[in-house]
Design an enzyme around this catalytic site. Sequence first.
Site, mmCIF file in Angstrom:
data_model
loop_
_atom_site.group_PDB
_atom_site.id
_atom_site.type_symbol
_atom_site.label_atom_id
_atom_site.label_comp_id
_atom_site.label_asym_id
_atom_site.label_seq_id
_atom_site.Cartn_x
_atom_site.Cartn_y
_atom_site.Cartn_z
ATOM 1 C CG LEU A 296 -1.227 26.386 -30.732
ATOM 2 C CD1 LEU A 296 -0.598 26.792 -32.061
ATOM 3 C CD2 LEU A 296 -2.466 25.539 -30.975
ATOM 4 C CG ASP A 297 -1.159 20.382 -26.410
ATOM 5 O OD1 ASP A 297 -0.936 21.106 -25.430
ATOM 6 O OD2 ASP A 297 -2.122 19.600 -26.488
ATOM 7 N N PRO A 298 2.878 20.957 -28.188
ATOM 8 C CG PRO A 298 4.701 20.298 -26.882
ATOM 9 C CD PRO A 298 3.220 20.525 -26.818
#
Length: 288
Positions: free
Chosen positions: A38-40
Site C-alpha cells: 500500500l502506498d504511504p
Amino acid sequence: MPNGIIIIDKPQDWTSMDVCAKIRGILHEKRVGHGGTLDPMATGVLPVFVGQATRGVEFAENARKEYVAGLRLGQITDTQDTSGHVLETRPVQVTGDQVAAILERFRGLQQQIPPMYSAIKVGGQKLYDLARKGQEVARKPRSITIYELELLEQVNETDYLLRCLCSKGTYIRTLCHDIGQALGCGGTMFSLRRTMAAGFTADQAVTLEDVQSQGEALLLPTDSLFSDHPILLLKSDKMEKRVRCGNPITLPGTPDGTYRIYSQDRQFLCLSQARDGTLTSLKNFFGA
C-alpha cells in the site's frame, strides 16, 4: 515462535515495510512479510505474515483486492495522486451521471500503463528513481482486471468516491488519472482505503497499537488465507509421512481442485492440487 497472519489497518504515511518492521520488533520474529504493498498515503487492510506463514505471501499478493478511492477531477499531478506536484488544473463541467457512465469503460480486462512513480523496474532501474530525477521513460501496458467499479458518492463538484474490486497489479491512482482523461478534465486520486485483500476485510483489521498491547493473541491461523478451499483430512500415518517428505499421494475419486491438507490430529500441513486422483503439494506450511 509466532506463526500466523495479522490483518493490520495500515495508518496513513506509513509504508508497508514500516509496518512489517514494527511488527518484527513487537513479536521478536525476523520472518515478517506483507501481502500486497500500500502506498504511504493509503490506509486499510494489510495482511502481515509472521513466521512460517510467510510462505503464503505469494498467494495474498496474487489475490483480488478491493478499494474505496477518492477521485478529484480537474487536477493532474506527476504522481497521479494529491501527494505529488500539480502539473495542470482544468475546469470541471462534468455531472455525477457522466462519471457513473464512464466507469463502464474501465470494467473488465484492461491494459493499464503503470505510473512513473512506481517500483516497477525498466532497464534495471526503479521507475520512481527515474521520476525523481525528472526522467520519463516508455512503459509497457500491463493486463489487469477490474471486476467491479461503482460510484459510491459525489462529495462536491470535483470529488467523488469510487469502489473498485480488482486484480493484482492494478494502480488505483492510474485508474483515477485515466478516468479523468476519459472525461476530458483530468483527474487525480485524493484518498485511498483498501477494504479487502485476499479475502480479509476491514472488519478483521487491527491497529499497530492493538498489536503492541495484545501481541501474538491477534494472529490468525495460516490456513485462514485458504478458507475458500475445501479441507482434506489425511487418514493414515503413511499418507502423512509422504506429504511431509514432499511426495504426492494417491486418493482415487478426489475431484480435481485445490485443497487444504491436514494431518490426523488436524494440523494444517499444505495446500495441494488434486488432478486425476493424485494430490501434489503447492506449498508446505509445516515445520521441519
